[in-house]
Design a protein around this motif. Sequence first.
Motif, short mmCIF file in Angstrom:
data_model
loop_
_atom_site.label_atom_id
_atom_site.label_comp_id
_atom_site.label_asym_id
_atom_site.label_seq_id
_atom_site.Cartn_x
_atom_site.Cartn_y
_atom_site.Cartn_z
N ILE A 58 0.82 -1.21 0.00
CA ILE A 58 0.00 0.00 0.00
C ILE A 58 0.85 1.26 0.00
O ILE A 58 0.43 2.28 -0.53
N ARG A 59 2.07 1.18 0.56
CA ARG A 59 2.97 2.33 0.46
C ARG A 59 3.31 2.60 -1.00
O ARG A 59 3.41 3.74 -1.43
N LYS A 60 3.46 1.54 -1.75
CA LYS A 60 3.82 1.66 -3.17
C LYS A 60 2.62 1.99 -4.05
O LYS A 60 2.68 2.89 -4.88
N ASP A 61 1.51 1.28 -3.83
CA ASP A 61 0.38 1.37 -4.74
C ASP A 61 -0.80 2.20 -4.25
O ASP A 61 -1.73 2.46 -5.00
N GLY A 62 -0.82 2.56 -2.97
CA GLY A 62 -1.97 3.27 -2.42
C GLY A 62 -3.02 2.29 -1.95
O GLY A 62 -2.82 1.07 -1.94
#
Length: 131
Positions: A58-62
């Motif tokens: 989620i840090r990478k993709d939201g």
Amino acid sequence: MNQLQNLLYDLLIKTKHVEHAALLNIKEKSVVASTKGFHMQPHQAEILLDAFKNTVGIRKDGIYFLGKFYKCIRADNYSIYAKKENQGFVAVKTVNCILVATYAEGMYPSVCVEAVEKFGDYIKEMESKRR
């Protein structure tokens, strides 16, 4: 209002920098308490549970939550901060629950974060006393 709803209101909503809040039971994947007008479905609770299991992703993709896509600002095993333009949400995980709060345009995210983290610490303290 039950005691948990009162706490959500007194500790979060009264800051005027939290729009809505809910307390989720991790084991049951259900909402234990929520503020007026905040209706989370069980699948939304599962989204948060999955997010805590995949913080790198989620840090990478939201994260897609409550019908909106949010950019992840912070994600670790205990906290998730996400925003979309001038609004966002904060989620704090304890042993038994997830506390989630939203903020809207015109509210200070930093105040929302501080209030949610402090309430999360209180919940963690209560959980440790019960063990």
